[in-house]
Write an enzyme that holds these catalytic residues in place. Sequence first.
Site, PDB file in Angstrom:
ATOM      1  N   ASP A   1      -7.329  59.956  78.070  1.00 14.11           N
ATOM      2  CA  ASP A   1      -6.314  59.040  77.552  1.00 14.11           C
ATOM      3  C   ASP A   1      -5.009  59.104  78.338  1.00 14.11           C
ATOM      4  OD1 ASP A   1      -5.705  61.587  76.584  1.00 14.11           O
ATOM      5  OD2 ASP A   1      -5.648  60.986  74.478  1.00 14.11           O
TER       6      ASP A   1
ATOM      7  N   GLN B   1      -8.623  63.848  75.415  1.00 13.46           N
ATOM      8  CA  GLN B   1      -9.040  64.887  76.348  1.00 13.46           C
ATOM      9  C   GLN B   1      -9.524  66.148  75.645  1.00 13.46           C
ATOM     10  OE1 GLN B   1      -5.362  64.345  79.267  1.00 13.46           O
ATOM     11  NE2 GLN B   1      -6.942  65.638  80.158  1.00 13.46           N
ATOM     12  N   HIS B   2     -10.255  66.964  76.407  1.00 13.95           N
ATOM     13  CA  HIS B   2     -10.570  68.360  76.087  1.00 13.95           C
ATOM     14  C   HIS B   2     -11.628  68.577  75.006  1.00 13.95           C
ATOM     15  CE1 HIS B   2      -7.150  69.388  78.519  1.00 13.95           C
ATOM     16  NE2 HIS B   2      -6.270  68.949  77.657  1.00 13.95           N
TER      17      HIS B   2
END
Length: 493
Positions: free
Chosen positions: A245, A84-85
């Site tokens: 994820d 992520q991110h």
Amino acid sequence: MPPRHVVIGVDSSTQSTKAAFVDAGTGRLLAVGRAPHVVTGEAGARESDPEVWWRALCDAVEAGLKESGAAASAVTGIAVAGQQHGLVVLDRAGRPLRPAMLWNDTRSAPQAAALTAALGGAEPWTARTGSVPVASVTASKWQWLRENEPENAAAAAAVRLPHDFLTERLAGAAVTDPGDASGTGWYSTATGAYDPELLELLGLGAALLPEVAETGATRIGPLTDGAADALGLPAGIAVAAGTGDNMSAAVGLGLGGAGLLDHPVLSLGTSGTVFAASLTRPASAALSGFAAADGTYLPLACTLNCTLAVDKVAALLGLDRDDATPGGEAVLLPYLDGERTPDLPRASGLLTGLRHDTTPRQLLGAAYEGAVVTVLRALDGLLAACGLDPADPEVAARPLRLVGGGARGRTWVETVRRLSGRPLIVPGSGELVALGAAALAAAAATGGDPVATAAAWNTGEDAQLPAAERDSATWERVGSVLEGAAVPLLGGA
């Protein structure tokens, strides 16, 4: 007999890509192909070349196909779950303008604080996005890019998350899902769409962003001819929107509207995360109020320092990672990369409580305890945000599902068991992110529900450990050091 229908779930994590080949009918894991990533950076920087992710995906699929013994023609769907991110900026040809800034890149901590203040504090952010900007959030990284590399920000023709980048390579369509989008800082979990006011605040045009699919299991298109050639798979198979994820791990555990709700999970990996699927949309500054991949919510709290930090302490002491004993009076907060929960981006490791009789094995045990107490404190906050009382006997008795690489470590499991006081469920598969992605792929191919698919596969159940008496003394000792040291020694606000 070879399976008639095979799906591929891809786990593109910080360190590597895994491609799980799964019998779509039974959920049997046929093979897992693997390929490594390269992470660079120092002094808070953590970056990877997205092209490395694509090459790793191709290599992992090739290896998995060979190991599985399945015919390529049996593959019916593929989905990507990604870290992520991360911030991926692309040129007009779809090529990266620079290395991706990863979730654990902490350089954008000043930008996160400035963004929070610009909207009037934490409450307006949680009301809109479910989360408050911290260094890990994509919006903070985009703002860092605008301030530090304005030429790259101005040249960006597309802004993507890691899983978006790979999914677009597969299907040729710029699509994300609500789960991963909810970690950007510019997607509203209240409206289920990008927030125009936040995009304006960030100077980010909506045209640069991918379309948001209804769920992570939405079929966004067929596998393109070019991607099929690169992967050795049939063109035209279903490509799911995919997800982040953590959202994929929840699917793999059977958490969601068609499965378990408000059942906690602790993931022990590079980061330590706690999450639960819920029908409640949380709004707490202490956690990330994510959307889930299936239309529910996935409130999550994340710590930066978990298995890698404790392994570093073991290496410094010259010990094997399981050569540890309880820490005694020693307290070691292994915040080697700053910390996200609690929000201490400038923190470093802290050791206190040394005595003449303190042993190296106790110091290693104290590192485990510091990491575990930190993430379990975050779990209590998460449960409260979902409207549950962590001290309620019924809530406290719910099994804690333990996943991630650390769930394979004896000392990690025993430390969590001792400090949580909860019964533990340790799923037999260590590939829950990839299995969740496989369930998304199967649902995209058939139109089914991914959580129901994973629940039918029974991927989330296995070894069960009874509750142990909670070690309240260690809990209180570590907590008191954390609370007392946060401002003067750990860089707290």
